[in-house]
Design an enzyme around this catalytic site. Structure first.
Site, PDB file in Angstrom:
ATOM      1  N   VAL A  12     -12.510  -5.880   1.363  1.00 44.30           N
ATOM      2  CA  VAL A  12     -12.034  -4.521   1.608  1.00 44.30           C
ATOM      3  C   VAL A  12     -11.229  -4.541   2.904  1.00 44.30           C
ATOM      4  O   VAL A  12     -11.678  -5.089   3.910  1.00 44.30           O
ATOM      5  CB  VAL A  12     -13.219  -3.537   1.734  1.00 44.30           C
ATOM      6  CG1 VAL A  12     -12.720  -2.142   2.104  1.00 44.30           C
ATOM      7  CG2 VAL A  12     -14.004  -3.486   0.420  1.00 44.30           C
ATOM      8  N   GLY A  13     -10.040  -3.964   2.856  1.00 46.73           N
ATOM      9  CA  GLY A  13      -9.184  -3.944   4.037  1.00 46.73           C
ATOM     10  C   GLY A  13      -9.280  -2.633   4.787  1.00 46.73           C
ATOM     11  O   GLY A  13     -10.311  -1.951   4.770  1.00 46.73           O
ATOM     12  N   ASP A  14      -8.200  -2.275   5.444  1.00 48.08           N
ATOM     13  CA  ASP A  14      -8.184  -1.075   6.283  1.00 48.08           C
ATOM     14  C   ASP A  14      -7.997   0.212   5.499  1.00 48.08           C
ATOM     15  O   ASP A  14      -8.439   1.280   5.937  1.00 48.08           O
ATOM     16  CB  ASP A  14      -7.041  -1.177   7.300  1.00 48.08           C
ATOM     17  CG  ASP A  14      -5.680  -1.267   6.608  1.00 48.08           C
ATOM     18  OD1 ASP A  14      -5.542  -2.068   5.657  1.00 48.08           O
ATOM     19  OD2 ASP A  14      -4.763  -0.526   7.002  1.00 48.08           O
ATOM     20  N   THR A  72       0.837  -1.198   0.000  1.00 45.46           N
ATOM     21  CA  THR A  72       0.000   0.000   0.000  1.00 45.46           C
ATOM     22  C   THR A  72       0.876   1.253   0.000  1.00 45.46           C
ATOM     23  O   THR A  72       2.005   1.219   0.467  1.00 45.46           O
ATOM     24  CB  THR A  72      -0.875  -0.044   1.272  1.00 45.46           C
ATOM     25  OG1 THR A  72      -1.802  -1.110   1.128  1.00 45.46           O
ATOM     26  CG2 THR A  72      -1.623   1.240   1.516  1.00 45.46           C
ATOM     27  N   GLY A 132      -4.455  -5.755   6.651  1.00 47.71           N
ATOM     28  CA  GLY A 132      -5.531  -4.819   6.915  1.00 47.71           C
ATOM     29  C   GLY A 132      -6.536  -5.258   7.960  1.00 47.71           C
ATOM     30  O   GLY A 132      -7.049  -4.443   8.727  1.00 47.71           O
ATOM     31  N   THR A 166      -0.089   0.575   6.677  1.00 43.00           N
ATOM     32  CA  THR A 166       0.147  -0.497   5.711  1.00 43.00           C
ATOM     33  C   THR A 166       0.409  -1.797   6.455  1.00 43.00           C
ATOM     34  O   THR A 166       1.049  -1.800   7.493  1.00 43.00           O
ATOM     35  CB  THR A 166       1.330  -0.177   4.779  1.00 43.00           C
ATOM     36  OG1 THR A 166       1.579  -1.329   3.955  1.00 43.00           O
ATOM     37  CG2 THR A 166       2.590   0.181   5.539  1.00 43.00           C
ATOM     38  N   GLY A 167      -0.112  -2.878   5.923  1.00 40.39           N
ATOM     39  CA  GLY A 167       0.088  -4.177   6.575  1.00 40.39           C
ATOM     40  C   GLY A 167      -1.138  -5.040   6.401  1.00 40.39           C
ATOM     41  O   GLY A 167      -1.948  -4.815   5.485  1.00 40.39           O
TER      42      GLY A 167
HETATM   43  N1  ASP Z   1      -3.381  -2.797   4.336  1.00 42.72           N
HETATM   44  C1  ASP Z   1      -3.613  -3.234   2.994  1.00 42.72           C
HETATM   45  C2  ASP Z   1      -4.832  -4.109   2.973  1.00 42.72           C
HETATM   46  O1  ASP Z   1      -5.008  -4.895   3.882  1.00 42.72           O
HETATM   47  C3  ASP Z   1      -2.465  -3.970   2.401  1.00 42.72           C
HETATM   48  C4  ASP Z   1      -1.149  -3.247   2.427  1.00 42.72           C
HETATM   49  O2  ASP Z   1      -0.876  -2.473   3.318  1.00 42.72           O
HETATM   50  O3  ASP Z   1      -0.360  -3.454   1.504  1.00 42.72           O
HETATM   51  O4  ASP Z   1      -5.571  -4.047   2.019  1.00 42.72           O
END
Ligand code: ASP
Length: 306
Positions: free
Chosen positions: A206-208, A177, A230, A227-228
């Site tokens: 859908v993530g964070d 992200t 989610g 980022t991480g």
């Molecule tokens: N946080 C993002 C998600 O879970 C992924 C990412 O940080 O690369 O969609």
């Protein structure tokens, strides 16, 4: 630098703290992951180039919200991260993207999720912020709105996106992200987060990243982009939690951010975030092996690291 290690990798967090007063305040990220095993020199050079543009905009007096959107576009268009052009397909082979933009001056938010067929989700998010009474549009509704707003379309995903044909989670799953946090000359804060999500994610997942308070947040005291993994950032409402720790707990930005990452790690997740407070100092806590990031240091110099 504060370093706390534990045998449980989810309890490890690292925090980079800049302590001097910052006249120019800007930080960006390009994802958290296992970057120690890859050559990241090209991406670091790219992060630097994006920071140069951001510093120029800030020196010219640009508003925080405009800097956040413009730099997010540069990151989305590069193909270096799992956002915009670098997005990978979901388990149905589709490219579904999420983004959020938040203005700390007035708490205006624009967000989109599960958006298909548009080049810059962050620009669609900006249109939601500016031109609707809502904070988020999803799926087909977001796409119809983007079309009505003349946002740039992707006519053939197979010609545009770099990653093709991944329909399951790769073993060395990375996150990528992108995000921007910025404070302008008026002292106003803004945050942007944009993502293609996790590679091979379920259709409609859908993530964070597009969720205000989870992957993105800006108010009068802090701007945060995450980022991480989610799901864990959502479970801990991490971005809003940092603001709450400062507001109700009286914590410094450094302590609030590190504590929030620590708690997210206790839930079993990994990743990191960038955050800026009113004094303009950027912090970068993460419990992953690395986090691609760029920032302006106390001397006004551009720094980039993984
Ligand atoms: N946080 C993002 C998600 O879970 C992924 C990412 O940080 O690369 O969609």
């Amino acid at each position: 630098m504060t370093l706390i290690e534990s045998s449980n990798r989810f309890l490890v967090f690292k925090e980079k703290i800049m302590t001097n007063t910052h006249s120019l305040s800007l930080a960006i990220h390009g994802g958290a992951g296992q970057y120690d095993i890859k050559d990241e020199s090209e991406r670091i050079a790219h992060l630097r180039s994006v920071m140069v543009e951001g510093r120029r905009m800030l020196r010219d007096g640009a508003l925080a919200i405009d800097v956040a959107e413009s730099l997010a576009v540069l990151l989305e268009d590069s193909g270096h991260y799992v956002a915009g052009k670098g997005t990978g397909p979901n388990s149905a082979g589709e490219y579904e993207l999420d983004a959020c933009l938040m203005n700390g001056e007035n708490r205006k938010i624009g967000a989109v999720c599960a958006l298909k067929g548009y080049k810059n989700p962050i620009c669609v998010a900006r249109k939601v912020l500016d031109n609707t009474p809502h904070v988020m549009l999803a799926g087909r509704g977001a796409e119809n709105f983007a079309s009505a707003q003349n946002c740039t379309q992707i006519l053939n995903p197979l010609d545009y996106y770099i990653i093709q044909g991944i329909t399951r989670l790769p073993e060395d799953l990375d996150t990528g992200t992108i995000g921007v946090v910025v404070r302008d000359v008026n002292g106003h804060l803004a945050a942007a987060t944009s993502t293609g999500g996790l590679l091979g994610k379920m259709q409609g997942r859908v993530g964070d990243s597009p969720l205000p308070g989870a992957g993105c947040w800006a108010d009068e005291r802090v701007a945060v982009s995450c980022t991480g993994q989610g799901e864990y950032f959502v479970k801990t409402a991490i971005a809003a939690d940092i603001s709450a720790r400062i507001r109700y707990g009286g914590y410094t930005l450094q302590a609030a951010s590190a504590g929030a990452i620590h708690d997210m790690g206790l839930q079993g997740g990994y990743g990191g975030l960038i955050a800026l407070g009113r004094s303009g100092e950027p912090v970068f806590p993460y419990n992953s092996k690395g986090m691609r990031r760029g920032w302006i240091d106390a001397e006004g110099e551009i720094q980039a690291s993984v």
